[in-house]
Design a protein around this motif. Structure first.
Motif, PDB file in Angstrom:
ATOM      1  N   ASP A 143       0.859  -1.179   0.000  1.00 33.45           N
ATOM      2  CA  ASP A 143       0.000   0.000   0.000  1.00 33.45           C
ATOM      3  C   ASP A 143       0.893   1.226   0.000  1.00 33.45           C
ATOM      4  OD1 ASP A 143       0.871   0.123   2.631  1.00 33.45           O
ATOM      5  OD2 ASP A 143      -1.064  -0.310   3.520  1.00 33.45           O
ATOM      6  N   ARG A 144       0.521   2.251   0.727  1.00 35.11           N
ATOM      7  CA  ARG A 144       1.270   3.515   0.673  1.00 35.11           C
ATOM      8  C   ARG A 144       2.592   3.489   1.414  1.00 35.11           C
ATOM      9  NH1 ARG A 144      -2.885   4.816   4.661  1.00 35.11           N
ATOM     10  NH2 ARG A 144      -1.831   5.253   6.619  1.00 35.11           N
ATOM     11  N   TRP A 145       2.857   2.449   2.181  1.00 35.79           N
ATOM     12  CA  TRP A 145       4.052   2.387   3.006  1.00 35.79           C
ATOM     13  C   TRP A 145       5.259   1.927   2.192  1.00 35.79           C
ATOM     14  CZ3 TRP A 145       3.093   4.438   7.605  1.00 35.79           C
ATOM     15  CH2 TRP A 145       1.784   4.404   8.082  1.00 35.79           C
ATOM     16  N   THR A 146       6.403   2.510   2.463  1.00 35.77           N
ATOM     17  CA  THR A 146       7.667   2.017   1.927  1.00 35.77           C
ATOM     18  C   THR A 146       8.159   0.956   2.881  1.00 35.77           C
ATOM     19  OG1 THR A 146       8.178   4.171   0.991  1.00 35.77           O
ATOM     20  CG2 THR A 146      10.018   2.657   1.282  1.00 35.77           C
ATOM     21  N   THR A 194       5.132  -3.229   8.431  1.00 37.54           N
ATOM     22  CA  THR A 194       3.781  -2.872   8.842  1.00 37.54           C
ATOM     23  C   THR A 194       2.982  -4.125   9.175  1.00 37.54           C
ATOM     24  OG1 THR A 194       2.913  -2.915   6.579  1.00 37.54           O
ATOM     25  CG2 THR A 194       3.732  -0.798   7.401  1.00 37.54           C
TER      26      THR A 194
END
Length: 121
Positions: free
Chosen positions: A28-31, A38
């Protein structure tokens, strides 16, 4: 010179996954990398775990080594949840008196959290 303990983000993500369920490192939006993991618990907020080179584990309840976070996790059966938490790598910090509805634990990096008995509906 003593080398500082570095919390392992992957180990913390797996620990909380054992307690909460969910998916580790959902795209998703996380690196995401070895220093940033996460956990997406079902129906809950995303938890992120980041490596900290200068990590000092908390020493609950010592204010000279303060908490960096604190989660209260509601559970229907406190004794069963305690067995699961200890099997996943938690340490019991404060069992409290018999009959108290919550207990304090430390995760593998030393962060305190509570298991709290949920009220019956």
């Amino acid at each position: 010179m003593r080398r500082p303990r570095l919390p392992d983000p992957a180990a913390l993500a797996r620990f909380y996954q054992a307690l909460l369920g969910g998916e580790i490192n959902r795209p998703d939006r996380w690196t995401l990398d070895a220093d940033w993991m996460t956990l997406h618990p079902p129906g809950g907020p995303v938890l992120a775990f980041q490596r900290a080179a200068d990590h000092r584990p908390p020493r609950w309840p010592d204010p000279d080594h303060p908490q960096q976070l604190h989660l209260d996790l509601g559970v229907p059966d406190l004794d069963a949840a305690e067995r699961d938490a200890l099997a996943a790598g938690a340490r019991l910090l404060d069992p409290g008196p018999p009959g108290r509805g919550w207990r304090v634990y430390a995760d593998p990096a030393g962060h305190p959290f509570c298991l709290v008995r949920q009220a019956s509906a």
